[in-house]
Design a protein around this motif. Sequence first.
Motif, PDB file in Angstrom:
ATOM      1  N   GLU A 275       0.812  -1.220   0.000  1.00  0.00           N
ATOM      2  CA  GLU A 275       0.000   0.000   0.000  1.00  0.00           C
ATOM      3  C   GLU A 275       0.845   1.269   0.000  1.00  0.00           C
ATOM      4  O   GLU A 275       0.378   2.320  -0.440  1.00  0.00           O
ATOM      5  CB  GLU A 275      -0.942   0.015   1.205  1.00  0.00           C
ATOM      6  CG  GLU A 275      -2.086  -0.985   1.133  1.00  0.00           C
ATOM      7  CD  GLU A 275      -1.656  -2.396   1.499  1.00  0.00           C
ATOM      8  OE1 GLU A 275      -2.446  -3.335   1.316  1.00  0.00           O
ATOM      9  OE2 GLU A 275      -0.499  -2.564   1.961  1.00  0.00           O
ATOM     10  N   SER A 276       2.061   1.186   0.510  1.00  0.00           N
ATOM     11  CA  SER A 276       2.915   2.376   0.570  1.00  0.00           C
ATOM     12  C   SER A 276       4.148   2.261  -0.322  1.00  0.00           C
ATOM     13  O   SER A 276       5.051   3.083  -0.245  1.00  0.00           O
ATOM     14  CB  SER A 276       3.345   2.641   2.018  1.00  0.00           C
ATOM     15  OG  SER A 276       3.947   1.497   2.590  1.00  0.00           O
ATOM     16  N   ASP A 277       4.162   1.267  -1.190  1.00  0.00           N
ATOM     17  CA  ASP A 277       5.294   1.074  -2.098  1.00  0.00           C
ATOM     18  C   ASP A 277       5.087   1.880  -3.377  1.00  0.00           C
ATOM     19  O   ASP A 277       3.965   1.985  -3.888  1.00  0.00           O
ATOM     20  CB  ASP A 277       5.429  -0.412  -2.443  1.00  0.00           C
ATOM     21  CG  ASP A 277       6.790  -0.767  -3.011  1.00  0.00           C
ATOM     22  OD1 ASP A 277       7.696   0.082  -2.949  1.00  0.00           O
ATOM     23  OD2 ASP A 277       6.945  -1.903  -3.511  1.00  0.00           O
ATOM     24  N   MET A 278       6.166   2.468  -3.888  1.00  0.00           N
ATOM     25  CA  MET A 278       6.157   3.236  -5.146  1.00  0.00           C
ATOM     26  C   MET A 278       5.163   4.396  -5.097  1.00  0.00           C
ATOM     27  O   MET A 278       4.542   4.745  -6.088  1.00  0.00           O
ATOM     28  CB  MET A 278       5.862   2.316  -6.333  1.00  0.00           C
ATOM     29  CG  MET A 278       6.901   1.230  -6.539  1.00  0.00           C
ATOM     30  SD  MET A 278       6.526   0.087  -7.901  1.00  0.00           S
ATOM     31  CE  MET A 278       5.194  -0.876  -7.168  1.00  0.00           C
ATOM     32  N   SER A 438      -2.759   2.327   6.921  1.00  0.00           N
ATOM     33  CA  SER A 438      -3.829   1.339   7.042  1.00  0.00           C
ATOM     34  C   SER A 438      -4.032   0.856   8.470  1.00  0.00           C
ATOM     35  O   SER A 438      -5.074   0.281   8.788  1.00  0.00           O
ATOM     36  CB  SER A 438      -3.551   0.146   6.122  1.00  0.00           C
ATOM     37  OG  SER A 438      -2.293  -0.424   6.423  1.00  0.00           O
ATOM     38  N   ASN A 439      -3.055   1.067   9.359  1.00  0.00           N
ATOM     39  CA  ASN A 439      -3.166   0.565  10.734  1.00  0.00           C
ATOM     40  C   ASN A 439      -3.250   1.660  11.798  1.00  0.00           C
ATOM     41  O   ASN A 439      -3.899   1.463  12.828  1.00  0.00           O
ATOM     42  CB  ASN A 439      -1.978  -0.342  11.052  1.00  0.00           C
ATOM     43  CG  ASN A 439      -1.982  -1.606  10.215  1.00  0.00           C
ATOM     44  OD1 ASN A 439      -3.015  -2.258  10.081  1.00  0.00           O
ATOM     45  ND2 ASN A 439      -0.846  -1.953   9.638  1.00  0.00           N
ATOM     46  N   TYR A 440      -2.591   2.791  11.582  1.00  0.00           N
ATOM     47  CA  TYR A 440      -2.577   3.855  12.586  1.00  0.00           C
ATOM     48  C   TYR A 440      -3.230   5.100  12.005  1.00  0.00           C
ATOM     49  O   TYR A 440      -2.632   5.830  11.225  1.00  0.00           O
ATOM     50  CB  TYR A 440      -1.148   4.138  13.040  1.00  0.00           C
ATOM     51  CG  TYR A 440      -0.595   3.053  13.925  1.00  0.00           C
ATOM     52  CD1 TYR A 440      -0.705   3.125  15.315  1.00  0.00           C
ATOM     53  CD2 TYR A 440       0.022   1.929  13.377  1.00  0.00           C
ATOM     54  CE1 TYR A 440      -0.211   2.122  16.129  1.00  0.00           C
ATOM     55  CE2 TYR A 440       0.516   0.921  14.184  1.00  0.00           C
ATOM     56  CZ  TYR A 440       0.392   1.019  15.559  1.00  0.00           C
ATOM     57  OH  TYR A 440       0.878   0.014  16.367  1.00  0.00           O
ATOM     58  N   LEU A 441      -4.466   5.334  12.402  1.00  0.00           N
ATOM     59  CA  LEU A 441      -5.256   6.416  11.815  1.00  0.00           C
ATOM     60  C   LEU A 441      -4.931   7.769  12.419  1.00  0.00           C
ATOM     61  O   LEU A 441      -4.907   8.781  11.712  1.00  0.00           O
ATOM     62  CB  LEU A 441      -6.751   6.107  11.987  1.00  0.00           C
ATOM     63  CG  LEU A 441      -7.730   7.166  11.490  1.00  0.00           C
ATOM     64  CD1 LEU A 441      -7.571   7.402   9.998  1.00  0.00           C
ATOM     65  CD2 LEU A 441      -9.167   6.776  11.825  1.00  0.00           C
ATOM     66  N   ILE A 442      -4.670   7.815  13.730  1.00  0.00           N
ATOM     67  CA  ILE A 442      -4.578   9.097  14.434  1.00  0.00           C
ATOM     68  C   ILE A 442      -3.222   9.261  15.106  1.00  0.00           C
ATOM     69  O   ILE A 442      -2.699   8.325  15.721  1.00  0.00           O
ATOM     70  CB  ILE A 442      -5.688   9.210  15.511  1.00  0.00           C
ATOM     71  CG1 ILE A 442      -7.072   9.010  14.892  1.00  0.00           C
ATOM     72  CG2 ILE A 442      -5.625  10.566  16.219  1.00  0.00           C
ATOM     73  CD1 ILE A 442      -8.178   8.815  15.922  1.00  0.00           C
ATOM     74  N   MET A 461      -6.257   2.781   2.993  1.00  0.00           N
ATOM     75  CA  MET A 461      -5.388   3.878   2.583  1.00  0.00           C
ATOM     76  C   MET A 461      -6.194   4.847   1.719  1.00  0.00           C
ATOM     77  O   MET A 461      -7.215   4.485   1.135  1.00  0.00           O
ATOM     78  CB  MET A 461      -4.196   3.342   1.792  1.00  0.00           C
ATOM     79  CG  MET A 461      -3.295   2.411   2.567  1.00  0.00           C
ATOM     80  SD  MET A 461      -2.155   3.267   3.659  1.00  0.00           S
ATOM     81  CE  MET A 461      -0.944   3.859   2.491  1.00  0.00           C
ATOM     82  N   ASN A 462      -5.711   6.082   1.615  1.00  0.00           N
ATOM     83  CA  ASN A 462      -6.372   7.067   0.773  1.00  0.00           C
ATOM     84  C   ASN A 462      -6.483   6.555  -0.660  1.00  0.00           C
ATOM     85  O   ASN A 462      -5.582   5.891  -1.170  1.00  0.00           O
ATOM     86  CB  ASN A 462      -5.615   8.389   0.777  1.00  0.00           C
ATOM     87  CG  ASN A 462      -5.694   9.094   2.118  1.00  0.00           C
ATOM     88  OD1 ASN A 462      -6.351   8.619   3.048  1.00  0.00           O
ATOM     89  ND2 ASN A 462      -5.027  10.223   2.224  1.00  0.00           N
ATOM     90  N   TYR A 463      -7.592   6.916  -1.301  1.00  0.00           N
ATOM     91  CA  TYR A 463      -7.834   6.460  -2.670  1.00  0.00           C
ATOM     92  C   TYR A 463      -6.702   6.871  -3.602  1.00  0.00           C
ATOM     93  O   TYR A 463      -6.280   6.118  -4.466  1.00  0.00           O
ATOM     94  CB  TYR A 463      -9.170   7.028  -3.167  1.00  0.00           C
ATOM     95  CG  TYR A 463      -9.371   6.901  -4.645  1.00  0.00           C
ATOM     96  CD1 TYR A 463      -9.689   5.670  -5.209  1.00  0.00           C
ATOM     97  CD2 TYR A 463      -9.209   8.003  -5.491  1.00  0.00           C
ATOM     98  CE1 TYR A 463      -9.854   5.542  -6.580  1.00  0.00           C
ATOM     99  CE2 TYR A 463      -9.379   7.882  -6.852  1.00  0.00           C
ATOM    100  CZ  TYR A 463      -9.702   6.650  -7.396  1.00  0.00           C
ATOM    101  OH  TYR A 463      -9.862   6.528  -8.749  1.00  0.00           O
ATOM    102  N   ALA A 464      -6.192   8.074  -3.429  1.00  0.00           N
ATOM    103  CA  ALA A 464      -5.105   8.585  -4.274  1.00  0.00           C
ATOM    104  C   ALA A 464      -4.347   9.645  -3.494  1.00  0.00           C
ATOM    105  O   ALA A 464      -4.733  10.025  -2.381  1.00  0.00           O
ATOM    106  CB  ALA A 464      -5.659   9.161  -5.577  1.00  0.00           C
ATOM    107  N   ASP A 465      -3.243  10.130  -4.070  1.00  0.00           N
ATOM    108  CA  ASP A 465      -2.421  11.131  -3.380  1.00  0.00           C
ATOM    109  C   ASP A 465      -3.209  12.384  -3.048  1.00  0.00           C
ATOM    110  O   ASP A 465      -2.988  13.016  -2.018  1.00  0.00           O
ATOM    111  CB  ASP A 465      -1.222  11.508  -4.249  1.00  0.00           C
ATOM    112  CG  ASP A 465      -0.245  10.356  -4.382  1.00  0.00           C
ATOM    113  OD1 ASP A 465      -0.313   9.430  -3.559  1.00  0.00           O
ATOM    114  OD2 ASP A 465       0.571  10.379  -5.310  1.00  0.00           O
ATOM    115  N   TYR A 466      -4.112  12.781  -3.932  1.00  0.00           N
ATOM    116  CA  TYR A 466      -4.888  14.003  -3.724  1.00  0.00           C
ATOM    117  C   TYR A 466      -6.130  13.753  -2.871  1.00  0.00           C
ATOM    118  O   TYR A 466      -6.849  14.685  -2.536  1.00  0.00           O
ATOM    119  CB  TYR A 466      -5.298  14.597  -5.082  1.00  0.00           C
ATOM    120  CG  TYR A 466      -5.869  13.570  -6.034  1.00  0.00           C
ATOM    121  CD1 TYR A 466      -7.182  13.139  -5.918  1.00  0.00           C
ATOM    122  CD2 TYR A 466      -5.077  13.011  -7.028  1.00  0.00           C
ATOM    123  CE1 TYR A 466      -7.692  12.186  -6.768  1.00  0.00           C
ATOM    124  CE2 TYR A 466      -5.582  12.062  -7.890  1.00  0.00           C
ATOM    125  CZ  TYR A 466      -6.895  11.651  -7.767  1.00  0.00           C
ATOM    126  OH  TYR A 466      -7.399  10.695  -8.614  1.00  0.00           O
TER     127      TYR A 466
END
Length: 714
Positions: A275-278, A438-442, A461-466
């Motif tokens: 989810e956080s790769d690339m 995805s695990n730590y929201l706050i 995770m957020n749908y996209a960067d924006y």
Amino acid sequence: MHIKRFLSLFLFFVFIFINTTSINAESPITLKNASIKSLSTQNTQNYQPIALDFVPSDSVIDLTKPIIYLTDSGRKRLYSINYLTRQTTFIQFDLKPERMVIFNNQLYVTLLITGHQYYSETPEKGAVAIINLDTFTQTQLLKMNFDPYDIAVDKNGYIYLTPGSNQWNKIKSYSSSPTQPSTLGYITEISSITAYMSNLALMHPTLNKLYTITTAISPRDISVNTFNDSGVFGEGYDSPYHGDYEMSTVFKISPDGKYILNGAGTIFSSSPVKESDMKFVLNLNSKFNDAAFDLTSNLFFTAALDKNLINVYNYETFTIKGTIDTSAECEYLFYRDNNLVAVTNSNNSYSVETIPVSSMKPIIADKDDGIKMYGTVIDTVYDSSRNKAYSIDTGLNNLFVLNLSGNSVEKTIKLPYKPSAISLSEDYTKLYIANNDSNYLITVVDLKDYTVQSVKYSTPMNYADYANKKIYQKGDKLYILTGEWAPKLLVFNSSTLERLSSCPELEGVGGLAFSSDGKYLYTWYQYGWNAGSANSYMTKYQITDTSLIQLSEGNNVNFQRDPLNTPILLVEDENILISKGCIFNLDDLSINTSIFPEAIYARNSTNTFVSSKRGIYDLTRDIYLKFIPEGEYDVKFFSNTGVLYLLNNNSLYYIIPKAGDTNCDALVDIKDLAFAAKSYNANKGNENFDVSIDLNYDDIIDIYDLVTISKNLN
């Protein structure tokens, strides 16, 4: 006589010794009796370029020795050049060498047999030569029914080759020590995955996954593939982007495995978590041909595209520190022992240069009124109790504490997770940060000592960067909007940070605002981000301990979902709500009083001014006042003294709205006075009438307005 003869012979041998030593000091032959230390020192100071009489196809640097290796496909040679002693040797192949990689003190070189072809009915053939770097001799030749384009080697010595021919083909893995070669000595692959031809490949520094980048199709894309200890491919996936960010064919992975640097100047993350790769980190705003690293000194270097220049960056902040001149444009770049080793190209004439890092010319920062930050700053919140602001950087995970009185960054705090939104508690004691994790929201930051606490709660995770989350605190509740396609409203206890299951979960909530007494909640509807539904509407809810009761709903033909980052602004003393470019009645949202020609982003609580990205409006007179200079500014907030703050390229700027600034340059000068004079005696309705010059609001431009401008000059 004997004495004279002895002296003559003595002087003759001294002369020969001196001249021989002088010649050999510049010669590639190492003197047995010479001091290794003194020889190394003398040669290190020789920074004259080593001319090459060929065009290199690829270049790599030895991991322990001062040697650079280059392939010469034209003459089928592999060169070894000691850039300190200038000694040059080569291996002559029968086949064309191309790409290289070093692993375990061995150099793996791709060799072309059939060559790269877009389409061919002839069976593909290629080879890999393995070179022992201690002896610089070939120890193995592996032939395969495959045309290799690029090469990588994993921790167990398995070879990975990308295809050089026939469009959609396969990336294949091979053993470097095959036990059973196939017919005629051609080895068979262990495993393969589908890929387009001409991909470049890099093994992650952990040697457990393979990154590739496309060079022959558009839009360019990065992919990653895992494999097991036997060289068999496992999970593979490509980046979440398809043309969203500019990419060139150049890419490098930082030695610590954290970042992927692309030659377009775009930096992406490298992560063991899919989810956080690339994911996009930031943009250097400078293109390059190659990159090198000195992480011990917290530096990295880029070979500037189309310039005889190397840029030097701080690795922690990705901000430029200085530049280093080169004799020509650098195509390959390496770092070793406080020196940069560069392969430069001047009109297709190549050289190897050794350049000391100490020759760097420091960059002198531009002097302006902005508070400079770094990374990718996406959100800022104002603290009126301290006259400070707090900005979050989603690229490098930083929190910047900004002193607005001193116009400076007071403190930088490294955050444990990627921030997505920030808000200040009502009592000014805490910062609440919503994370794109995805695990730590706050994450909560205590403003007494800046201690950081993160709360585990799983969300997508957020749908996209924006597609950033949003976070708000009101009373004993903390409200978070997720970054999903249809954002969800989640409610937590603001003290315990536990999810309040009694509160309903709303979907499709784009933004929130609360009445000052905390009794009412206002939202606008959102479905989708860059796509989905462009329509939207406002909703008013009554807040209870266990529910949200819908009271009214409002729409307007001009009220649309976009732009997505506009806040909801309540002007309770005027009984209105401003969202996007529309004004609604607070009591009944179905009543729309008027419309602005553009979205509104901030409100000055000390008067009736509101601001768009282009300028400031006066709510009471419904007129436009020209104050904001042209540029890509994100309007953030008005301070409690009426100063307007705007974000541009990671810097926070301020504008003090001044009566009489008619040309939008944030100054009141003789130009404004001259402009106002042209409208002298013009009444409202006259073509020469300009509301920005009618400073006393009497619908005529007269001597009183000119006097006001004169008082504000300079």
